[in-house]
Enzyme design. Structure first.
Site, PDB file in Angstrom:
ATOM      1  N   HIS A   1       0.856  -1.254  -0.053  1.00 13.32           N
ATOM      2  CA  HIS A   1       0.078   0.047   0.049  1.00 13.32           C
ATOM      3  C   HIS A   1       0.968   1.259  -0.115  1.00 13.32           C
ATOM      4  O   HIS A   1       2.108   1.485   0.336  1.00 13.32           O
ATOM      5  CB  HIS A   1      -1.007   0.095   1.226  1.00 13.32           C
TER       6      HIS A   1
ATOM      7  N   GLU B   1      -2.393  -7.186   7.164  1.00 11.54           N
ATOM      8  CA  GLU B   1      -0.881  -6.716   7.860  1.00 11.54           C
ATOM      9  C   GLU B   1      -1.093  -7.629   9.264  1.00 11.54           C
ATOM     10  O   GLU B   1      -2.130  -8.204   9.501  1.00 11.54           O
ATOM     11  CB  GLU B   1      -0.959  -5.346   8.198  1.00 11.54           C
TER      12      GLU B   1
END
Length: 349
Positions: A89, A201
């Site tokens: 990201h 994550e």
């Protein structure tokens, strides 16, 4: 489960084109038991990663010329491969605050962190890159972590153009999602997007890594498929236990195995540095050290790395769409060398 990753040189938004030179990186991965809602990750996991004894290639034991001499190339059926485009990201507000003070990552002010203005510029640059190199036309599927910063990056890079009223398709992202100030992003002429928890994550402790409920996300990302996320609320993140490295790696292996259940052949995956780093670290132990280091390094914000993954255990179910059986012979039609051997055998008899 046995798989190989064939790796291409990492690229960022500033690169002019994807590098098409690939190096073979074999590795064996074991099947990991399924994460169940009844076994939330707030309890220490006992997942075990079992890899074969690593073959560590070093400059003192195996030179580049030695590798060439012993054969560092290999062939594999095309239909037993997938091309993966791995993206971290873009810059989130937690990246900025965490660099100033690591303890800031414990703040609930960073809950489900959104992209910064610089992060959106990184998204625009990578979008230009994937269009310039033709990658945007080849993606069959976008798999994204169900965290705000990852979904903002995914739709910004691989989505359609700005959404226009009157077009009868749901937008990928509503206007001003995550205080972005961005217009809505259309799903017109874009690949399908699916949110998958396996590629999120590292879990626990840091509020920036806790997701919102599906109920909150769906109006923000109407054209993203959240059906694979079983629980509306985030039951995997807990405030007191942080997922260990080996647990992240095991989750990554399970994610790669899941990819083989998909029919799509060229897939973009928008995720996080921790997840991608520990997933890639399982590969490359039998390669030249420079290849291993090239593969298993941390990813920059909005970095793109393209790899080809090989199904060595034949768990993939797809048959070839390009192989052709050739002539249907009316007789034996043996290859010339086999025919010659057969003729000599008959003559000797």
């Amino acid at each position: 489960m046995s798989m190989t990753i064939i790796y291409s040189t990492p690229t960022t938004a500033s690169s002019s084109a994807l590098n098409s030179s690939f190096v073979s990186l074999p590795a064996t991965l074991t099947s990991i038991s399924k994460l169940r809602p009844s076994s939330p990750l707030h309890r220490p996991l006992r997942l075990r990663t079992t890899l074969p004894p690593p073959i560590l290639c070093s400059s003192s034991s195996l030179s580049v010329s030695d590798m060439d001499a012993t054969g560092s190339q290999s062939l594999y059926p095309l239909h037993r491969t997938k091309t993966l485009h791995l993206v971290r990201h873009a810059q989130g507000i937690h990246n900025v605050e965490g660099e100033k003070d690591h303890d800031a990552l414990l703040s609930y002010d960073l809950f489900d962190a959104n992209l910064t203005p610089l992060g959106w510029k990184q998204v625009d640059n990578l979008r230009k890159h994937v269009h310039a190199c033709g990658l945007s036309k080849r993606i069959d599927l976008v798999v994204v972590s169900p965290l705000l910063r990852a979904m903002q990056t995914a739709v910004g890079v691989f989505g359609g153009e700005a959404y226009r009223d009157g077009i009868n398709v749901p937008p990928l992202m509503a206007a001003n999602t995550g205080k972005s100030g961005c217009p809505a992003i259309s799903s017109l002429n874009s690949p399908p997007f699916v949110a998958v928890e396996l590629c999120r994550e590292r879990l626990g402790v840091h509020p920036c890594d806790k997701r919102r409920s599906n109920t909150e996300y769906r109006p923000l990302f109407p054209a993203v498929d959240f059906s694979l996320i079983e629980n509306d609320d985030d039951i995997l993140w807990t405030p007191d236990i942080r997922e260990r490295n080996e647990e992240v790696a095991a989750r990554g292996q399970k994610f790669l195995k899941w990819l083989w259940t998909r029919k799509e052949k060229e897939i973009a995956i928008v995720s996080h540095n921790g997840f991608l780093f520990h997933t890639l670290s399982a590969f490359g132990n039998d390669c030249h050290p420079s290849v291993k280091s090239e593969t298993c390094t941390n990813l920059a914000n909005c970095e793109l790395r393209s790899v080809v993954i090989i199904d060595r255990s034949m768990i993939g179910s797809d048959s070839s769409t390009t192989n052709y059986p050739g002539k249907i012979p009316s007789g034996p039609d043996l290859p010339s060398d086999i025919a010659s051997e057969k003729h000599l055998e008959e003559k000797g008899a």
